[in-house]
Motif scaffolding. Structure first.
Motif, PDB file in Angstrom:
ATOM      1  N   LYS A  61       0.827  -1.203   0.000  1.00  0.00           N
ATOM      2  CA  LYS A  61       0.000   0.000   0.000  1.00  0.00           C
ATOM      3  C   LYS A  61       0.864   1.256   0.000  1.00  0.00           C
ATOM      4  N   GLU A  62       2.018   1.174   0.638  1.00  0.00           N
ATOM      5  CA  GLU A  62       2.947   2.308   0.686  1.00  0.00           C
ATOM      6  C   GLU A  62       3.966   2.254  -0.445  1.00  0.00           C
ATOM      7  N   ASP A  63       3.572   1.544  -1.517  1.00  0.00           N
ATOM      8  CA  ASP A  63       4.383   1.464  -2.739  1.00  0.00           C
ATOM      9  C   ASP A  63       5.779   0.892  -2.465  1.00  0.00           C
ATOM     10  N   PHE A  64       5.824  -0.182  -1.677  1.00  0.00           N
ATOM     11  CA  PHE A  64       7.056  -0.921  -1.397  1.00  0.00           C
ATOM     12  C   PHE A  64       8.123  -0.059  -0.714  1.00  0.00           C
ATOM     13  N   LYS A  65       7.670   0.885   0.071  1.00  0.00           N
ATOM     14  CA  LYS A  65       8.600   1.736   0.814  1.00  0.00           C
ATOM     15  C   LYS A  65       9.267   0.911   1.912  1.00  0.00           C
ATOM     16  N   PRO A  66      10.593   0.906   1.998  1.00  0.00           N
ATOM     17  CA  PRO A  66      11.284   0.109   3.028  1.00  0.00           C
ATOM     18  C   PRO A  66      10.881   0.536   4.435  1.00  0.00           C
ATOM     19  N   PHE A  67      10.734  -0.441   5.311  1.00  0.00           N
ATOM     20  CA  PHE A  67      10.423  -0.135   6.709  1.00  0.00           C
ATOM     21  C   PHE A  67      11.639   0.500   7.376  1.00  0.00           C
ATOM     22  N   ALA A  68      11.420   1.580   8.107  1.00  0.00           N
ATOM     23  CA  ALA A  68      12.494   2.160   8.908  1.00  0.00           C
ATOM     24  C   ALA A  68      12.740   1.217  10.086  1.00  0.00           C
ATOM     25  N   PRO A  69      13.891   0.557  10.145  1.00  0.00           N
ATOM     26  CA  PRO A  69      14.109  -0.505  11.135  1.00  0.00           C
ATOM     27  C   PRO A  69      13.790  -0.099  12.569  1.00  0.00           C
ATOM     28  N   PHE A  70      14.322   1.063  13.006  1.00  0.00           N
ATOM     29  CA  PHE A  70      14.140   1.470  14.404  1.00  0.00           C
ATOM     30  C   PHE A  70      12.668   1.750  14.707  1.00  0.00           C
ATOM     31  N   LEU A 135      10.573 -13.077  12.562  1.00  0.00           N
ATOM     32  CA  LEU A 135       9.735 -12.777  11.407  1.00  0.00           C
ATOM     33  C   LEU A 135       9.727 -11.275  11.131  1.00  0.00           C
ATOM     34  N   TYR A 136       9.633 -10.471  12.181  1.00  0.00           N
ATOM     35  CA  TYR A 136       9.655  -9.014  12.004  1.00  0.00           C
ATOM     36  C   TYR A 136      10.987  -8.546  11.406  1.00  0.00           C
ATOM     37  N   LEU A 137      12.078  -9.151  11.857  1.00  0.00           N
ATOM     38  CA  LEU A 137      13.385  -8.809  11.286  1.00  0.00           C
ATOM     39  C   LEU A 137      13.429  -9.162   9.804  1.00  0.00           C
ATOM     40  N   CYS A 138      12.821 -10.302   9.448  1.00  0.00           N
ATOM     41  CA  CYS A 138      12.742 -10.686   8.029  1.00  0.00           C
ATOM     42  C   CYS A 138      11.968  -9.648   7.226  1.00  0.00           C
ATOM     43  N   PHE A 139      10.875  -9.131   7.802  1.00  0.00           N
ATOM     44  CA  PHE A 139      10.072  -8.120   7.100  1.00  0.00           C
ATOM     45  C   PHE A 139      10.907  -6.871   6.808  1.00  0.00           C
ATOM     46  N   VAL A 140      11.689  -6.454   7.810  1.00  0.00           N
ATOM     47  CA  VAL A 140      12.530  -5.261   7.626  1.00  0.00           C
ATOM     48  C   VAL A 140      13.525  -5.484   6.499  1.00  0.00           C
ATOM     49  N   VAL A 141      14.195  -6.639   6.528  1.00  0.00           N
ATOM     50  CA  VAL A 141      15.207  -6.927   5.497  1.00  0.00           C
ATOM     51  C   VAL A 141      14.566  -7.013   4.116  1.00  0.00           C
ATOM     52  N   ILE A 142      13.450  -7.754   4.029  1.00  0.00           N
ATOM     53  CA  ILE A 142      12.809  -7.957   2.728  1.00  0.00           C
ATOM     54  C   ILE A 142      12.246  -6.655   2.172  1.00  0.00           C
ATOM     55  N   SER A 143      11.835  -5.742   3.061  1.00  0.00           N
ATOM     56  CA  SER A 143      11.266  -4.479   2.575  1.00  0.00           C
ATOM     57  C   SER A 143      12.280  -3.656   1.790  1.00  0.00           C
ATOM     58  N   TYR A 144      13.557  -3.968   1.936  1.00  0.00           N
ATOM     59  CA  TYR A 144      14.601  -3.273   1.170  1.00  0.00           C
ATOM     60  C   TYR A 144      14.922  -3.986  -0.138  1.00  0.00           C
ATOM     61  N   ILE A 145      14.274  -5.140  -0.355  1.00  0.00           N
ATOM     62  CA  ILE A 145      14.519  -5.918  -1.575  1.00  0.00           C
ATOM     63  C   ILE A 145      13.223  -6.005  -2.358  1.00  0.00           C
ATOM     64  N   ARG A 146      13.252  -5.737  -3.644  1.00  0.00           N
ATOM     65  CA  ARG A 146      12.026  -5.843  -4.445  1.00  0.00           C
ATOM     66  C   ARG A 146      11.714  -7.307  -4.734  1.00  0.00           C
ATOM     67  N   ILE A 147      11.436  -8.029  -3.644  1.00  0.00           N
ATOM     68  CA  ILE A 147      11.184  -9.463  -3.769  1.00  0.00           C
ATOM     69  C   ILE A 147       9.852  -9.730  -4.472  1.00  0.00           C
ATOM     70  N   ASP A 148       9.026  -8.664  -4.586  1.00  0.00           N
ATOM     71  CA  ASP A 148       7.748  -8.821  -5.274  1.00  0.00           C
ATOM     72  C   ASP A 148       7.935  -9.130  -6.753  1.00  0.00           C
ATOM     73  N   LYS A 149       9.140  -8.855  -7.288  1.00  0.00           N
ATOM     74  CA  LYS A 149       9.405  -9.100  -8.707  1.00  0.00           C
ATOM     75  C   LYS A 149       9.847 -10.533  -8.996  1.00  0.00           C
ATOM     76  N   ILE A 150      10.105 -11.290  -7.939  1.00  0.00           N
ATOM     77  CA  ILE A 150      10.529 -12.673  -8.129  1.00  0.00           C
ATOM     78  C   ILE A 150       9.351 -13.494  -8.647  1.00  0.00           C
ATOM     79  N   LYS A 151       9.570 -14.258  -9.677  1.00  0.00           N
ATOM     80  CA  LYS A 151       8.502 -15.019 -10.302  1.00  0.00           C
ATOM     81  C   LYS A 151       8.118 -16.242  -9.448  1.00  0.00           C
TER      82      LYS A 151
END
Length: 323
Positions: A61-70, A135-151
């Motif tokens: 919804k936020e256009d794949f904006k990376p989560f601010a970790p802190f 799991l939350y740490l995974c979300f932070v890391v993945i939010s910096y990767i455009r994993i949505d483009k993986i087929k």
């Protein structure tokens, strides 16, 4: 965003599945215990998937904006750890009273969310916090990767490799403690990154998913009946996690709740607190009430009362921290 009552129903169902598991296990019947364990693990899997789906929706919804970790982790830690710390204060005297032992390392590990590593004797369920924070740490890391483009083929390949490693990995994935984390994290990451596609797929295959969910539950029960060694337990837990994941998609696709009552929303809102308090309370009730029917009644009443109190106290503390 419009409130999703389907998720409220699924969250409440997951909560009761976990309560069912721990009550059944208190009866001391191995066959019933097997059934309860699969239902309970499936319920925990539902909790993980709900969190992953909601955060994935937020990310898109936020256009794949990376989560601010802190910022992200601070908000989640406040919600997770304030009720947890209050529970630990209650658990400490009960642990000593019921088990006759109390270790500083166990208290410390659980206080920082590492209940998986050093569980309490009466609150072993706090391993959930460890998995949730990972799991939350995974979300932070993945939010910096455009994993949505993986087929899809890459996800399918990853799942096949995971299953091969799970079934045949005799040197690693042969115990519950080693099989559980990667499977929980894999399903969570998959739903976080591919939630839209998964839910669209589920909508088009409602009946197939229901049948598949029942099949996975049956496989899980059969795997557990093979024996009580760690390898069989790992296979059973793995199939139960998978069954929970597929059950979520089946329920999400087949439920069509346009609106829900106040009771549903209230139960959904205190589900985390119910999860926290139910395990030590059933240990106390088991120790002092011999009649199982009476024990069940007292346990349910006390669990809900403690959960409501914990929710109110922790909500006030969280509000002060945010202010």
């Amino acid at each position: 965003m419009k409130h999703n009552y389907n998720l409220d129903w699924i969250r409440v169902l997951a909560m009761f599945a976990i309560l069912f598991d721990h009550y059944i296990s208190s009866l001391g019947n191995n066959w019933l215990n097997n059934i309860g364990l699969q239902v309970g693990v499936g319920g925990v899997s539902l909790f993980f998937v709900i969190s992953a789906l909601l955060f994935g929706y937020k990310w898109r919804k936020e256009d794949f904006k990376p989560f601010a970790p802190f910022v992200f982790l601070k908000k989640r830690c406040v919600r997770i750890f304030i009720p947890l710390w209050i529970l630990i204060l209650i658990t400490i005297p009960l642990e000593y009273l019921l088990t006759g032992r109390l270790e500083l390392q166990t208290i410390t590990f659980n206080a920082v969310g590492l209940g998986w590593v050093r569980p309490f004797g009466i609150s072993g369920h706090l391993w959930y916090i460890t998995m949730l924070m990972m799991l939350y740490l995974c979300f932070v890391v993945i939010s910096y990767i455009r994993i949505d483009k993986i087929k899809w083929c890459w996800w399918a390949l990853a799942l096949v490799l995971l299953l091969i490693g799970y079934v045949y990995g005799q040197t690693y994935l042969t115990t519950y403690s080693k099989a559980g984390p990667p499977l929980f994290l894999f399903t969570g990451v998959l739903v976080f990154a591919k939630g839209n596609e998964l839910m669209a797929f589920a909508k088009h295959h409602k009946k197939v998913l229901l049948m598949l969910a029942l099949m996975m539950v049956s496989v899980s029960l059969y795997a557990y009946q093979l024996g009580w060694n760690e390898s069989h337990k790992a296979m059973a837990i793995g199939s139960a996690i998978s069954a929970g994941f597929i059950t979520f998609m089946a329920l999400y696709a087949n439920l069509n709740v346009a609106k829900g009552g106040k009771t549903l929303i209230w139960l959904s809102g205190i589900s985390y607190e119910i999860y926290l308090v139910h395990q030590p309370l059933i240990e106390v009730c088991n120790a002092y009430i011999s009649n199982k029917c009476m024990m069940l009644l007292v346990w349910i009443v006390v669990t809900f009362l403690f959960a409501i109190l914990l929710n109110k106290v922790s909500s006030m503390m969280c509000a002060r921290i945010k202010d």
